[in-house]
Every structure is written in C-alpha cells, then in structure tokens.
Design an enzyme around this catalytic site. Structure first.
Site, PDB file in Angstrom:
ATOM      1  N   HIS A   1      10.457   8.717  14.204  1.00 22.18           N
ATOM      2  CA  HIS A   1       9.210   7.737  13.559  1.00 22.18           C
ATOM      3  C   HIS A   1       7.983   8.755  13.492  1.00 22.18           C
ATOM      4  O   HIS A   1       6.988   8.216  14.467  1.00 22.18           O
ATOM      5  CB  HIS A   1       9.121   6.669  14.777  1.00 22.18           C
ATOM      6  CG  HIS A   1       8.419   5.394  14.215  1.00 22.18           C
ATOM      7  ND1 HIS A   1       8.574   4.108  14.648  1.00 22.18           N
ATOM      8  CD2 HIS A   1       7.534   5.211  13.404  1.00 22.18           C
ATOM      9  CE1 HIS A   1       8.028   3.446  14.025  1.00 22.18           C
ATOM     10  NE2 HIS A   1       6.932   3.942  13.316  1.00 22.18           N
TER      11      HIS A   1
ATOM     12  N   ARG B   1      10.806   0.084   9.092  1.00 20.97           N
ATOM     13  CA  ARG B   1      11.207  -0.351  10.624  1.00 20.97           C
ATOM     14  C   ARG B   1      12.586  -0.498  10.581  1.00 20.97           C
ATOM     15  O   ARG B   1      13.301  -0.788   9.588  1.00 20.97           O
ATOM     16  CB  ARG B   1      10.538  -1.654  10.981  1.00 20.97           C
ATOM     17  CG  ARG B   1       9.165  -1.753  10.960  1.00 20.97           C
ATOM     18  CD  ARG B   1       8.827  -1.145  12.342  1.00 20.97           C
ATOM     19  NE  ARG B   1       7.201  -1.181  12.690  1.00 20.97           N
ATOM     20  CZ  ARG B   1       6.299  -0.161  12.341  1.00 20.97           C
ATOM     21  NH1 ARG B   1       6.598   0.785  11.699  1.00 20.97           N
ATOM     22  NH2 ARG B   1       4.959  -0.265  12.734  1.00 20.97           N
TER      23      ARG B   1
ATOM     24  N   ARG C   1       0.726  -1.334  -0.060  1.00 18.45           N
ATOM     25  CA  ARG C   1      -0.011   0.043  -0.024  1.00 18.45           C
ATOM     26  C   ARG C   1       0.751   1.339  -0.146  1.00 18.45           C
ATOM     27  O   ARG C   1       0.822   2.163  -0.752  1.00 18.45           O
ATOM     28  CB  ARG C   1      -1.071   0.024   1.074  1.00 18.45           C
ATOM     29  CG  ARG C   1      -2.193  -0.728   1.077  1.00 18.45           C
ATOM     30  CD  ARG C   1      -3.154  -0.489   2.161  1.00 18.45           C
ATOM     31  NE  ARG C   1      -2.358  -1.034   3.510  1.00 18.45           N
ATOM     32  CZ  ARG C   1      -2.870  -2.028   3.831  1.00 18.45           C
ATOM     33  NH1 ARG C   1      -4.201  -2.564   3.595  1.00 18.45           N
ATOM     34  NH2 ARG C   1      -2.552  -2.689   5.022  1.00 18.45           N
ATOM     35  N   ILE C   2       1.889   1.447   0.810  1.00 18.72           N
ATOM     36  CA  ILE C   2       2.409   2.720   1.128  1.00 18.72           C
ATOM     37  C   ILE C   2       3.699   2.649  -0.026  1.00 18.72           C
ATOM     38  O   ILE C   2       3.449   3.763  -0.702  1.00 18.72           O
ATOM     39  CB  ILE C   2       3.578   2.509   2.629  1.00 18.72           C
ATOM     40  CG1 ILE C   2       2.323   2.621   3.601  1.00 18.72           C
ATOM     41  CG2 ILE C   2       4.241   3.822   2.444  1.00 18.72           C
ATOM     42  CD1 ILE C   2       2.694   2.661   5.009  1.00 18.72           C
TER      43      ILE C   2
ATOM     44  N   GLU D   1      15.450   2.025  18.665  1.00 18.72           N
ATOM     45  CA  GLU D   1      14.616   3.327  18.559  1.00 18.72           C
ATOM     46  C   GLU D   1      13.787   3.560  19.810  1.00 18.72           C
ATOM     47  O   GLU D   1      13.566   2.557  20.774  1.00 18.72           O
ATOM     48  CB  GLU D   1      13.377   2.889  17.615  1.00 18.72           C
ATOM     49  CG  GLU D   1      12.690   3.987  17.175  1.00 18.72           C
ATOM     50  CD  GLU D   1      11.681   3.711  16.035  1.00 18.72           C
ATOM     51  OE1 GLU D   1      10.504   3.893  16.185  1.00 18.72           O
ATOM     52  OE2 GLU D   1      12.295   3.375  14.669  1.00 18.72           O
TER      53      GLU D   1
ATOM     54  N   ALA E   1       6.253   9.294  10.565  1.00 21.46           N
ATOM     55  CA  ALA E   1       5.454   9.161   9.103  1.00 21.46           C
ATOM     56  C   ALA E   1       4.115   9.399   9.318  1.00 21.46           C
ATOM     57  O   ALA E   1       3.768   9.931   8.289  1.00 21.46           O
ATOM     58  CB  ALA E   1       6.303   8.004   8.437  1.00 21.46           C
TER      59      ALA E   1
HETATM   60  C1  DGY Z   1       2.729   2.105  11.896  1.00 25.31           C
HETATM   61  O1  DGY Z   1       1.383   2.563  11.686  1.00 25.31           O
HETATM   62  O2  DGY Z   1       2.992   1.127  11.679  1.00 25.31           O
HETATM   63  C2  DGY Z   1       3.590   3.369  12.251  1.00 25.31           C
HETATM   64  O3  DGY Z   1       4.946   2.941  12.239  1.00 25.31           O
HETATM   65  C3  DGY Z   1       3.172   4.177  13.214  1.00 25.31           C
HETATM   66  O4  DGY Z   1       2.402   4.924  12.776  1.00 25.31           O
END
Ligand code: DGY
Length: 331
Positions: free
Chosen positions: A292, A244, A163-164, A273, A294
């Site tokens: 982190h 990740r 998706r992303i 992290e 995004a």
């Molecule tokens: C996720 O949704 O997996 C992100 O890393 C945090 O929004």
C-alpha cells in the site's frame, strides 16, 4: 487553551505536517499527543489515545466507527492522512457533529505512476526477472526466457475514471493504448479529449489486456471483481489494484491466478491488509505485491501531511477545513 484542546495523531507522519501541529502546541493552542510506534494503535490503545481529544489525525489503518465516536462526544474533527476515507464511518461522524477531512489532489499523479509501475512490472515480469538474476539463474540470453505481454497498443480498461483513473489514462496515451473505461459518472469532455471509450463493466473485462481499478471502496464496489468477473477477462489479462483491497475477492483472485483464468496481477492493496506473509498470493510468480505505497513519494507524503494538519487546525480554529468530506455537518 491548549489544555482543553487535545489533538491526537495516530502515527508519526512527515515533519512537514507534524511541525504545523508542534508549532500550534508550542503556542499553547493545542495539547499534542503523537502515537510513536510503527504499528497502529489497537482498538483499546486508539480509545486511550483519543480520550478527551477535540481533533484526531488518523491513517487508513485506523477504524473510526460509531462506537469510537460515541465514546468521545467532544471530538470535533477527524482529519485523515489519505484521500480515501473508507476507514471512517462518515454518516456516524456527521450524526455526531464531527468533521471528516481528507487529502485529495496531491496524491493523484503519484498513485497513477504507481499503478503504471505495477502494470509494467506485472506485464513484463520485472520482479520475477530480478529474482531470477539474484538467484544466479541467468546463464545465457534465452529466446523464450521470461516472455511478457506488450503494453504498447494493448487495450487498457480503467474501472473508476475519477481523478486517479484519468491520470492513468493520460499515461496510457504515451503507449498508444486503446483506453476503455467503466464508471457510473461519465465525463464526456475528458473522454473525447483523451480518446477514452466508456463501456459496460462486462465489455471492459472482456476486451481489456490490462484492467486497472481506481474506484473508491463503497458498498457498491465491495468485491466488484469476483469469480464471475475474473472469468470474463482474457486468460492473458493483467489485473492492477491500487484502489482498495476489498474491491477484489481475494480468494477468487488467488484461484484465478493459480488456474490461469487471468495471467498476472499487480497489487498495491490487498484484503486483508496487510496480507498474511504465508498467503498463497505472496508466493505466486505472476503476482507483484506492494505494501500500500501508491502515494509513497517523499514530496507527496509531505504534501499529504501538510494538508491533513492544515485541515485539522482549520477545524480546531473554527474555520471551515479546506478539504471537508461531510459539509452537511456544518448544517
Ligand atoms: C489514500 O490516500 O487513500 C491512500 O490509500 C493512502 O495514500
């Protein structure tokens, strides 16, 4: 009823979602406990917070493993405020009869936007340039001052065209980029529509000017990008990680950036992290690091909060949660 149905929320999430839980508490449906601190609960604190809970609303920073699940046999649902759920041992949850939920979809475009922000910031040295001005170093227009690399017409390599990754690809079209992708699963229809070429990982690394990671963290993708992979990249290449941290070998990346094996990196995630404040990556001019964030837009975090709370309430009410990660748990 509320006295028996405890719901624990491991951090203060946006009111859009919390209010759904507060309403349920007000109606006597649940008893609600919210961890009020900025920092996540430590292991023993998490154990205390979850004690006797039927539902937990968790964050990526909470580790829900077999031991946590063993300790709370009454737990029915763990609703993660994230699309990723690598912080939860899903197999163990299924074995314990615990539903695991996530927040897919609503953060896809926001995360793709952020990957692009990192790509452009690292490629065109935006943070370094801003620091340069703030430090009072801007004396004149300079013919070779802070030269970056072109993004338009460059080659973009997307690792993980889910998706992303697909949203990242759509944005790349506006920059007339050549788009390469590496993924186990190939969506030929999308690739044909967008002009994406699937290639092997090695070919992607060798040909791309910008390599961007959008795969989930699994045993297969753990340290997918290590010393060998970095050595296959162009010395002018930029690596983006908004997936990740553990997908990249941090030591190998640090060396590669220090030794000019690759040119720059834009990181929204790190391993570990948070990254230690004195880690060498933090001080490198060719690295942009964000904490982190995004998915951190006002609208998206509201939507994630609503989704996570709704999933949890559905499970508590005996309904099938809309975003259930382990449907096997229902038999
Ligand atoms: C996720 O949704 O997996 C992100 O890393 C945090 O929004």
């Amino acid at each position: 009823m509320g006295e028996n149905v405890r719901v624990a929320v491991t951090r203060v999430i946006p009111d859009a979602g919390l209010n759904l839980l507060r309403d349920a508490a007000q109606a006597g449906e649940i008893e609600l406990e919210i961890w009020p601190h900025e920092l996540p609960p430590q292991n023993d604190e998490l154990a205390g917070l979850l004690r006797g809970a039927t539902g937990a609303l968790t964050l990526v920073s909470d580790r829900i493993d077999g031991a946590v699940l063993d300790a709370e046999p009454q737990l029915k649902v763990v609703s993660n405020f994230a699309v990723g759920f690598d912080n939860i041992d899903v197999d163990a949850a299924t074995a314990h009869g615990v539903m695991v939920c996530n927040t897919p979809g609503v953060l896809t475009e926001t995360t793709a936007d952020m990957a692009w922000a990192l790509l452009m910031a690292a490629g065109r040295r935006i943070v370094e340039a801003s620091d340069y001005v703030r430090a009072g170093n801007w004396k004149t227009w300079g013919p070779t001052l802070l030269l970056g690399h072109d993004i338009h017409h460059a080659t973009l390599g997307i690792i993980g065209l889910g998706r992303i990754g697909k949203e990242v690809a759509k944005r790349a079209r506006g920059f007339d980029m050549e788009i390469l992708a590496y993924d186990e699963y190939q969506d030929e229809t999308f690739a044909a529509e967008l002009g994406v070429t699937y290639v092997s990982l090695d070919e992607l690394l060798a040909r791309s000017d910008f390599v961007t990671l959008h795969c989930a963290l699994t045993p297969e993708t753990q340290q997918l990008i290590g010393r060998e992979e970095l050595a296959k990249m162009k010395s002018s290449a930029v690596l983006i990680n908004a997936a990740r941290g553990p997908v990249v070998d941090t030591d190998a990346l640090t060396e590669a950036l220090r030794d000019g094996v690759i040119w720059a990196a834009g990181l929204d995630v790190t391993d570990p992290e948070p990254i230690q404040p004195d880690h060498p990556l933090v001080f490198m001019e060719n690295v942009v690091i964000a904490p982190h964030i995004a998915s951190a837009s006002v609208d998206t975090r509201d939507k994630m909060a609503v989704m996570a709370a709704t999933n949890l309430l559905q499970a508590i009410r005996g309904e099938r949660p809309t975003h259930l990660v382990n449907p096997d748990v229902l038999g």
